[in-house]
Design an enzyme around this catalytic site. Structure first.
Site, mmCIF file in Angstrom:
data_model
loop_
_atom_site.group_PDB
_atom_site.id
_atom_site.type_symbol
_atom_site.label_atom_id
_atom_site.label_comp_id
_atom_site.label_asym_id
_atom_site.label_seq_id
_atom_site.Cartn_x
_atom_site.Cartn_y
_atom_site.Cartn_z
ATOM 1 N N ASP A 115 31.740 100.440 -53.932
ATOM 2 C CA ASP A 115 32.497 100.241 -55.154
ATOM 3 C C ASP A 115 32.573 98.732 -55.405
ATOM 4 O OD1 ASP A 115 33.920 100.628 -57.456
ATOM 5 O OD2 ASP A 115 35.349 102.018 -56.596
HETATM 6 C C1 BGC Z 1 35.702 101.553 -60.014
HETATM 7 C C2 BGC Z 1 34.514 102.469 -60.068
HETATM 8 C C3 BGC Z 1 33.509 101.966 -61.074
HETATM 9 C C4 BGC Z 1 33.146 100.533 -60.736
HETATM 10 C C5 BGC Z 1 32.121 99.935 -61.664
HETATM 11 C C6 BGC Z 1 35.312 100.093 -59.879
HETATM 12 O O1 BGC Z 1 36.384 99.246 -60.024
HETATM 13 O O2 BGC Z 1 36.522 101.923 -58.920
HETATM 14 O O3 BGC Z 1 34.922 103.770 -60.368
HETATM 15 O O4 BGC Z 1 32.385 102.789 -61.073
HETATM 16 O O5 BGC Z 1 34.306 99.753 -60.805
HETATM 17 O O6 BGC Z 1 32.625 99.705 -62.911
#
Ligand code: BGC
Length: 751
Positions: A295
């Site tokens: 993530d």
């Molecule tokens: C979120 C994810 C997301 C990623 C990219 C993160 O902060 O937890 O769900 O896919 O950002 O935007």
């Protein structure tokens, strides 16, 4: 330059060189066999330096903008040319993605195409209802259709990889991210997860309109302590396996191409360093060989978790755990080369991840056509078409839940005189789009005010905002009350702004924010019927709001066609049938509250003090899971169970006759729950094990049949064995998790 020696490669390459269409063994074609693809990828990897390999694992964010005149230096251009980046997050649009891709395939040494990833969660430009709402449709085919349209649009815009579906089970509505998933139930969540994977990935991943899907966030993110985002998760292994993991397993079985690690730790091990669950369970035990992405800065965050002393440690732990792609931390690219050079980090571990990235690129067809046919013309033709808009209206109508309808005040007659349209969300386009709107634009969204003005005519609509979402401003109350008094009915639009749910949007209260309850009370005091429409991303404790309202409609964040769909429901063109995919508590103090709870040794009982309940509030929810009303009524009868005693491995058939006893045609969500009466470990009081959304005309009856089997009885016992224990199972069938029609049967053998 690093070297990788792979046994058997020369022979394979040699054989490939003889194949027509494979003149260049380094080019991995989506049309080739898996063995040929592997050979091509290995051959390519033999030519890569360590830096180039780690570059493939490096995902950069779209910092700043990639737009602008053609000659402008695009973000990451130098890194792309140097082979230091394998994928991008958040670069979208055919022009931008083409320009960056061109750099990769013309100016980098090995000309490896880039992957463009984005959060295409509930639609791209055509925004559909938020996932929690759509889950309430109890219609996996709908979820598949909307994901398909999202893929058609996003892929035309140059995107290859979506960070969806979010399949986290969520039982704590304080956690803002409940809006992104399918709610509290692993069975419903699993069906929705699989449907969305099928929708995004299409029939063939290499088709130019398919997206690589990502099941996220692996795993336990929804169990954040206190509902506080990013917080730790502590749970029994049984809960992990029987509640949080099933939707991931369903996504894997549906062929999901990638999985995202979650920010949280589970019982002391941050998921970005959790080799036991990533390499062990997901890859080895489940036999899944897809791509794991971190993530956002998840690799770097191992420092904050306190399990890595420096960036190199963090990168090494994540990579060793099986996290292939480093989103945005830039640790793999910047801090791991030294570790490889010093021999600390075996190159084989890097290679395994690089191979998975290249396989994903190959399966997507990027070596065949790095643009996958995306260009401005296709983008224009594919996005926000009339057909997609129509689907968005249908999806919203199928996801709206009727919570209260006193004296059948709804549906409204189209001949109704003047209506007062009131509230901070009556004309707020962002509340249609919701959070994670993709490329959704407020100017595309139809608000309820716009829709009602169009359908009723401007002169029949008296609009007043009344109050804001937050704060205690009363200054608009008088105008709102005057509008109510001049009208036959009040349509009140209240709830939460989209920024109040999703990521980093945990709340400690589930009450309607700001002065909205006071506005509802003031409007109710006029004596006019108040129809309240909620727009929000989480269950709210809206008992008082329901009391002030003749009817209560949960529209969630319904997508760009939300205003029209709400009108369809209010005026009866659509008979609402969606259900709650998550329990609504009476008060935040009841959280976590979910239907599949355990019985305890002292199950709650009204007359007994020393039972499991509260002294200041009932133990029951405001609205249970699976609940939702209709403009018609359904009766259930003739429950039939094919065998009173059955072996676990035989198919058990359960049927029920459902009749539309009301005055309108409508859909019913027929739900089947099971209870394992006695087991070696405690079992939930009931668990959803089947549902069917059916349409019945007035007076029509239908026999609805369910099949049960081993998976429906199985659970993890104290020794963590996946078991079925013989014994009696109760079956409950009806229109919500409080279904009362009951039968039972005995499972006599565990196999
Ligand atoms: C979120 C994810 C997301 C990623 C990219 C993160 O902060 O937890 O769900 O896919 O950002 O935007």
């Amino acid at each position: 330059m690093s070297r990788v020696v792979i046994a058997g490669i020369p022979a394979l390459i040699a054989s490939m060189l003889l194949l027509p269409g494979h003149a260049n063994a380094a080019q991995c074609s989506a049309a080739a066999t898996p063995a040929q693809q592997t050979a091509a990828i290995h051959a390519l990897m033999m030519r890569m330096t360590t830096a180039e390999k780690l570059g493939q694992l490096n995902q950069l964010g779209a910092q700043g903008s990639a737009t602008g005149p053609k000659k402008q230096r695009l973000v990451g251009e130098a890194e792309i040319a140097a082979g230091e980046v394998g994928s991008f997050l958040g670069v979208r649009g055919a022009d931008q993605t083409r320009r960056l891709q061109e750099v990769a395939v013309t100016r980098s040494r090995l000309k490896i195409p880039l992957l463009f990833a984005d959060d295409v969660i509930h639609g791209y430009r055509t925004t559909f209802p938020v996932p929690l709402a759509e889950a309430g449709s109890f219609d996996p085919d709908l979820a598949e259709r909307t994901a398909r349209i999202a893929a058609v649009e996003a892929s035309a815009s140059g995107i290859h990889w979506t960070f969806a579906p979010m399949v986290d089970i969520a039982r704590d509505p304080r956690w803002g991210r409940v809006v992104e998933g399918s709610g509290e139930d692993p069975y419903l969540g699993s069906l929705m997860a699989a449907a969305r994977v099928r929708g995004f990935q299409g029939r063939k991943l290499s088709a130019p309109d398919s997206l690589l899907a990502t099941a996220k966030h692996f795993v336990g993110y929804g169990a954040a302590e206190g509902g506080r985002d990013y917080n730790i998760a502590s749970m029994s292994p049984q809960t992990l396996y029987d509640v949080y993991l099933p939707p991931f397993n369903a996504a894997v079985k549906a062929g999901v191409g990638s999985v995202m690690a979650s920010f949280n730790e589970v019982d002391g091990t941050p998921m970005h360093a959790n080799g036991m669950l990533i390499n062990g369970l997901l890859r080895k035990q489940w036999g899944w060989n897809g791509l794991v992405v971190s993530d956002y800065t998840g690799v770097m965050e191992l420092l904050h978790h306190g399990v890595a002393a420096n960036r190199g440690d963090a990168g090494e732990r994540a990579l060793r755990a099986g996290v292939d792609v480093d989103m945005v931390s830039e640790i793999y690219a910047k801090d791991l080369p030294q570790r490889v050079a010093s021999g600390h980090l075996p190159l084989g571990i890097v290679d395994a991840s690089v191979e998975r990235v290249l396989v994903a690129k190959c399966r997507l067809g990027l070596f065949d056509d790095p643009y996958r046919g995306s260009d401005a013309a296709r983008e224009r033709a594919s996005i926000l078409t009339a057909e997609h808009r129509h689907a968005a209206r249908d999806a919203a109508g199928r996801s709206i839940v009727l919570l209260k309808n006193a004296h059948d005040v709804l549906p409204l007659s189209k001949d109704i005189g003047k209506v007062a349209v009131i509230g901070p969300l009556a004309d707020e386009p962002w509340a249609m789009l919701g959070n994670w709107p993709g490329d959704g634009k407020p100017e595309d969204a139809v608000t309820p005010l716009a829709a009602l003005k169009k359908s009723l005519g401007e002169q029949r609509v008296a609009y007043a905002r009344g109050t804001g979402l937050l704060g205690d401003d009363h200054s608009g109350f008088d105008a709102a009350i005057a509008a109510a008094k001049s009208s036959g009915v009040v349509l009140l639009f209240v709830g939460e702004g989209p920024e109040m749910s999703a990521e980093a949007a945990s709340r400690s209260s589930l009450d309607l924010p700001g002065n909205q309850q006071a506005l509802a009370d003031a409007l109710a005091a006029t004596g006019k019927p108040v129809i309240t429409i909620l727009l929000n991303g989480r269950p709210l404790s809206v008992g008082k709001l329901a009391d002030a309202s003749s009817a209560l409609v949960e529209a969630w964040f319904p997508g760009i066609e939300g205003g029209n769909a709400i009108g369809d429901v209010l005026f009866g063109d659509v008979n609402p049938a969606a259900r709650l995919a998550i329990t609504f508590p009476r008060t935040v103090g009841q959280v976590p509250i979910y239907y599949a709870h355990k019985n305890t040794g002292r199950p709650p009982s009204a007359g007994e003090k020393y039972t499991s309940k509260y002294i200041d509030v009932p133990w029951t929810p405001l609205y249970p899971f699976g609940y939702g009303l209709s403009y018609t009524a359904f009766s259930y009868g003739d429950l039939k169970i094919s065998s009173t005693r059955i072996m676990a491995n035989r198919r058990q058939k359960v049927s029920v006759t459902v009749t539309n006893t009301g005055m309108r045609a409508g859909d019913e969500v027929v739900q089947l729950y099971l209870r394992d009466e006695v087991a070696s470990v405690t079992r939930p009081v009931r668990q959803l094990r089947g549902f069917r959304r059916i349409h019945l005309d007035v007076g029509e009856s239908r026999v609805v049949e369910f099949e049960l089997g081993r998976d429906d009885y199985a659970f993890h016992d104290a020794a963590m064995h996946d078991v079925v224990e013989p014994g009696r199972f109760d079956v409950f069938i009806g229109g919500s998790s409080e279904a009362t029609l009951k039968g039972s049967f005995e499972v006599v053998s565990t196999r």
